[in-house]
Design a protein around this motif. Sequence first.
Motif, PDB file in Angstrom:
ATOM      1  N   ASP A   9     -20.152  17.766   7.680  1.00  0.00           N
ATOM      2  CA  ASP A   9     -20.735  19.115   7.692  1.00  0.00           C
ATOM      3  C   ASP A   9     -21.561  19.190   8.960  1.00  0.00           C
ATOM      4  O   ASP A   9     -22.599  18.558   9.035  1.00  0.00           O
ATOM      5  N   VAL A  51     -16.792  20.936  -0.271  1.00  0.00           N
ATOM      6  CA  VAL A  51     -15.550  21.619  -0.650  1.00  0.00           C
ATOM      7  C   VAL A  51     -15.747  23.132  -0.725  1.00  0.00           C
ATOM      8  O   VAL A  51     -14.890  23.891  -0.280  1.00  0.00           O
ATOM      9  N   GLN A  52     -16.873  23.573  -1.259  1.00  0.00           N
ATOM     10  CA  GLN A  52     -17.114  25.020  -1.368  1.00  0.00           C
ATOM     11  C   GLN A  52     -17.093  25.697   0.001  1.00  0.00           C
ATOM     12  O   GLN A  52     -16.640  26.826   0.119  1.00  0.00           O
ATOM     13  N   LYS A  53     -17.560  25.014   1.020  1.00  0.00           N
ATOM     14  CA  LYS A  53     -17.583  25.581   2.367  1.00  0.00           C
ATOM     15  C   LYS A  53     -16.201  25.574   3.015  1.00  0.00           C
ATOM     16  O   LYS A  53     -15.965  26.290   3.974  1.00  0.00           O
ATOM     17  N   ILE A  55     -13.350  26.265   1.279  1.00  0.00           N
ATOM     18  CA  ILE A  55     -12.472  27.182   0.554  1.00  0.00           C
ATOM     19  C   ILE A  55     -12.258  28.496   1.298  1.00  0.00           C
ATOM     20  O   ILE A  55     -11.124  28.969   1.406  1.00  0.00           O
ATOM     21  N   LEU A  56     -13.319  29.090   1.839  1.00  0.00           N
ATOM     22  CA  LEU A  56     -13.169  30.393   2.511  1.00  0.00           C
ATOM     23  C   LEU A  56     -12.223  30.347   3.709  1.00  0.00           C
ATOM     24  O   LEU A  56     -11.309  31.177   3.799  1.00  0.00           O
ATOM     25  N   ARG A  59      -8.664  29.703   2.389  1.00  0.00           N
ATOM     26  CA  ARG A  59      -8.130  30.892   1.713  1.00  0.00           C
ATOM     27  C   ARG A  59      -7.735  31.963   2.731  1.00  0.00           C
ATOM     28  O   ARG A  59      -6.691  32.606   2.586  1.00  0.00           O
TER      29      ARG A  59
END
Length: 73
Positions: A9, A51-53, A55-56, A59
């Motif tokens: 990150d 992981v959440q960062k 996804i955008l 996607r």
Amino acid sequence: MDVSCVDYDPVLINCFEGLLETEHPYNFVASQGARELLEAEGASDKTIPIVQKLILPLRAGLTSRDAKTWNNA
């Protein structure tokens, strides 16, 4: 530089965002960087917290109408 020393990150996040690029060498650097980071030893321990960062941009690539962008993602 040893890949295991890299802070995922923001580097991996930037690689995933770079997958939206369609011009060479940007798309190559992004996909190769993401591949090397994800295949490195201990990558799962560094990837799971962000992981959440990821996804955008992933996607966005997978919903793109541009074939190059979709293939990169």
